[in-house]
Design a protein around this motif. Structure first.
Motif, short mmCIF file in Angstrom:
data_model
loop_
_atom_site.label_atom_id
_atom_site.label_comp_id
_atom_site.label_asym_id
_atom_site.label_seq_id
_atom_site.Cartn_x
_atom_site.Cartn_y
_atom_site.Cartn_z
N ALA A 1 -9.19 -7.28 6.60
CA ALA A 1 -8.67 -6.08 5.95
C ALA A 1 -9.44 -5.78 4.67
O ALA A 1 -9.99 -6.68 4.03
N ARG A 2 -9.41 -4.50 4.32
CA ARG A 2 -10.04 -4.03 3.08
C ARG A 2 -9.03 -3.17 2.33
O ARG A 2 -8.22 -2.47 2.92
N ARG B 1 0.40 -9.09 11.24
CA ARG B 1 -0.49 -7.94 11.07
C ARG B 1 0.11 -6.83 10.20
O ARG B 1 -0.61 -5.95 9.74
N GLU B 2 1.42 -6.88 9.99
CA GLU B 2 2.08 -5.84 9.19
C GLU B 2 2.26 -6.27 7.74
O GLU B 2 3.08 -5.72 7.01
N LEU C 1 -10.05 -1.76 15.34
CA LEU C 1 -9.85 -1.25 13.99
C LEU C 1 -8.70 -0.26 13.94
O LEU C 1 -8.46 0.48 14.91
N GLU C 2 -8.02 -0.24 12.80
CA GLU C 2 -6.89 0.67 12.62
C GLU C 2 -6.71 0.97 11.14
O GLU C 2 -6.82 0.07 10.30
N GLN C 3 -6.44 2.23 10.83
CA GLN C 3 -6.12 2.60 9.46
C GLN C 3 -4.67 2.23 9.16
O GLN C 3 -3.77 2.56 9.92
N TYR C 4 -4.44 1.53 8.05
CA TYR C 4 -3.08 1.08 7.74
C TYR C 4 -2.45 1.84 6.58
O TYR C 4 -1.25 1.67 6.31
N LEU D 1 -16.41 -2.23 6.98
CA LEU D 1 -15.01 -1.93 7.24
C LEU D 1 -14.61 -0.83 6.26
O LEU D 1 -14.80 -0.96 5.05
N ILE D 2 -14.07 0.27 6.78
CA ILE D 2 -13.72 1.40 5.93
C ILE D 2 -12.49 1.07 5.08
O ILE D 2 -11.62 0.30 5.49
#
Length: 626
Positions: free
Chosen positions: A138-139, A113-114, A217-220, A202-203
């Motif tokens: 992911a986007r 995931r990283e 969801l999480e902002q990366y 997905l933002i």
């Protein structure tokens, strides 16, 4: 642009035969180089392929690892492919080909995931991880590739375009009243909803992990607001910007075919073209060649015409700029696009690109570069007054006042000192109180009322404002960063970008934006405001960095093209539709008297921004739900 689609049943239900194929068929225009599927039990994935790089010629999707425990579908490319390849090989990865998809799959295999901080570029991707029984989605950081999805509690469905999801039998086609109210009020807040209930976006810069418990969801990624630069002199800022710009143009030029570049004649698109030509002449460009294109507006089109500037660029470089007439689409075109796409049909000033992009494809290109991003990140503001006050740089404060007084007048300079210097440094609560007091004194407390809306829609938009915009203020290092954050999180800008991407996909062209590269955006957040705006010179750092690259006519240009004419060609003939048909058929949306008033406001000043955009937004929603 390529496209992706998929169905994942987390209750173990098998994917119905032909259903994923139905999704990819709904966006078959994204797959001129083939459409392929991978279906196993409760998982079904599809990919529509448009090959745009030399490495993509070796690419096959959906892509699995050796034991098929990981399956990838991706629409996108990796801009740091050279560095990522070296990093993966150094960690013992075995790369089966040179494709970007292989790099992304192996990156997930190593970092799971990283992996995203290791990947630069434009992408929307999904990796089914059979070991974890979850989907990793992911986007890209700037949201240049679309990603829509639907979750009903047990099934995740996703696709690059809405029709692919709406084609599924369990997805209800129910209008999203909240998003509809935003469009009708021309007051956009939501970045994750669509006009259809249950179908989400997905933002940008977000990842999503979907499993039995649903999506998480999480902002990366986000710009580091506290990053400082080791520069003291203006020349150092300028030189670093120049290096970044040249590298961003170089990386975005990677293609196995000639690259098309839009050349409006403005500072931004002209810079992209001139930098690309300089790179080509020094054998540093990553493509066979480049071709410039500009809109052939005539003198009768007024301020829309930029031909003298575009021609100046061609003469400066000794190359030909193709002059393509803008597409003037009839109303029936927008109606059909709304019907087939099941989404807002776009705007006349975006649809005018269709013919130009079709011409670039006819000339053999599959990639188009433009100057999108320059206005957002380089325009600047008078926040340099607040920066100077906060840092107690009184000599700079004096220089700013003197420069502005010379370019404008002393009274205006003092006004900016108060409004853009002292006011932003006041506590946030005091700022809000003063704003309310000023509105009350001026009698403008109801100036934001959407008088053309029905009472129901006015209530919906009021609740949206309260729910979607909670009163919070992110801490910033400098006042100028607040405007940049608003730009980065702008809901309307995100919608327009997705509309352009979809139109480009229908034309067979992949859009790339060197000035919208996250590296340049991150640099913009670290720049002192004085490097963007000085007196009446916007984009100061951009102009200074390109003094030996752009022709003098472009460097000195301070005007902009104005495309209201392509709206007015329609709206001037739409009074009956807007003031009679729509109020009659959509009385739950709008007020008849309010619509008549709105059209009068447009007619009295056809070039005024708000009425023109609002009227077109109302029409677009009307045909979307017809």
């Amino acid at each position: 642009m390529s496209g992706i689609a998929g169905i994942i049943h987390f209750d173990g239900k098998p994917v119905e035969p032909g259903l994923v194929e139905k999704m990819t068929t709904a966006m078959a225009h994204r797959g001129p180089d083939g459409i392929h599927h991978w279906v196993k039990g409760s998982i079904g994935l599809g990919q529509c392929m448009l090959r745009t790089t030399p490495e993509s010629l070796e690419e096959t999707q959906p892509l699995t690892n050796e034991d098929a425990s990981l399956v990838l579908v991706m629409d996108g490319r990796v801009d740091n492919w050279e560095e990522l390849r070296g990093e993966l090989l150094g960690r013992g990865a075995v790369l089966r080909d040179r494709s970007d998809a292989e790099l992304v799959l192996r990156a997930y295999q190593i970092w799971e995931r990283e992996c995203l901080p290791h990947i630069d570029g434009d992408f929307a991707l999904v990796i089914w991880d059979a070991r974890r029984q979850e989907a990793f989605c992911a986007r890209d950081r700037m949201g240049n590739r679309p990603f829509n999805y639907h979750w009903d509690g047990k099934t995740l469905a996703f696709a690059s375009e809405l029709p692919a999801i709406l084609a599924l039998p369990w997805v209800k086609q129910e209008p999203n009243e909240g998003m509809l109210a935003e469009m009708l009020a021309w007051d956009c807040y939501s970045r994750d909803e669509t006009l259809w209930n249950g179908i989400m976006r997905l933002i940008a810069a977000h990842r999503m992990v979907a499993g039995h418990q649903g999506p998480r969801l999480e902002q990366y990624w986000q710009p580091n607001l506290w990053a400082t630069l080791p520069f003291r002199k203006d020349e150092e800022y300028i030189e670093h910007y120049r290096e970044l710009l040249f590298e961003c143009v170089r990386r975005s030029s990677r293609s196995h075919r000639p690259v098309a570049i839009e050349v409006s004649g403005g500072l931004d698109s002209s810079a992209v073209f001139c930098v690309a030509e300089h790179l080509r002449r020094s054998n540093r460009l990553l493509t066979q060649g480049i071709n410039g294109y500009t809109f052939g507006f005539t003198e009768e089109d007024g301020r829309a015409s930029e031909l003298p500037y575009a021609r100046a660029v061609g003469e400066h470089l000794g190359v030909r700029i193709h002059e393509i007439p803008p597409s003037r689409m009839p109303l029936s075109w927008f109606t059909e696009r709304a019907r087939s796409g099941r989404q807002f049909p776009g705007f006349p000033n975006t649809s005018m690109y269709a013919g130009l992009w079709q011409q670039t494809v006819a000339h053999g290109s599959r990639v188009t570069l433009n100057g999108q991003g320059g206005d957002q990140w380089l325009e600047g503001s008078r926040a340099y007054y607040a920066e100077a006050l906060a840092q107690v740089h009184l000599h700079r404060l004096y220089d700013y006042l003197k420069t502005d007084a010379t370019a404008f007048d002393a009274r205006q300079a003092v006004n900016w000192l108060i409004r853009q210097g002292f006011f932003p440094l006041l506590p946030v609560g005091l700022q809000e109180g003063l704003r309310r007091l000023i509105r009350r004194v001026r009698g403008s407390g109801t100036s934001n009322a959407c008088y053309w809306l029905s009472p129901r829609m006015e209530e919906v938009i009021r609740l949206r404002r309260e729910r979607i915009l909670p009163p919070h203020h992110r801490r910033v290092r400098s006042v100028g960063q607040r405007t940049l954050l608003e730009t980065l999180n702008d809901a309307f800008g995100a919608q327009v970008a997705e509309d352009l991407e979809c139109l480009g996909a229908h034309c067979g062209s992949e859009m790339r934006y060197p000035l919208h590269d996250p590296k340049l955006v991150h640099y913009a957040f670290s720049l002192p405001e004085r490097m963007r705006l000085r007196g009446d010179r916007t984009k100061y750092i951009h102009v200074q960095a390109l003094k030996n690259v752009l022709p003098e006519m472009i460097l000195e240009r301070k005007s902009k093209a104005e495309f209201s004419i392509v709206f007015r060609e329609h709206l001037d003939r739409m009074q009956a539709i807007l003031t009679e048909t729509i109020p009659h058929e959509r009385n739950a949306w709008v007020d008849r008297d309010g619509m008549a008033r709105l059209f009068r406001a447009y007619r009295d000043n056809p070039q005024a921004g708000s009425p023109l955009w609002i009227l077109w937004g109302l029409y677009g929603c009307h045909v979307t739900f017809r």
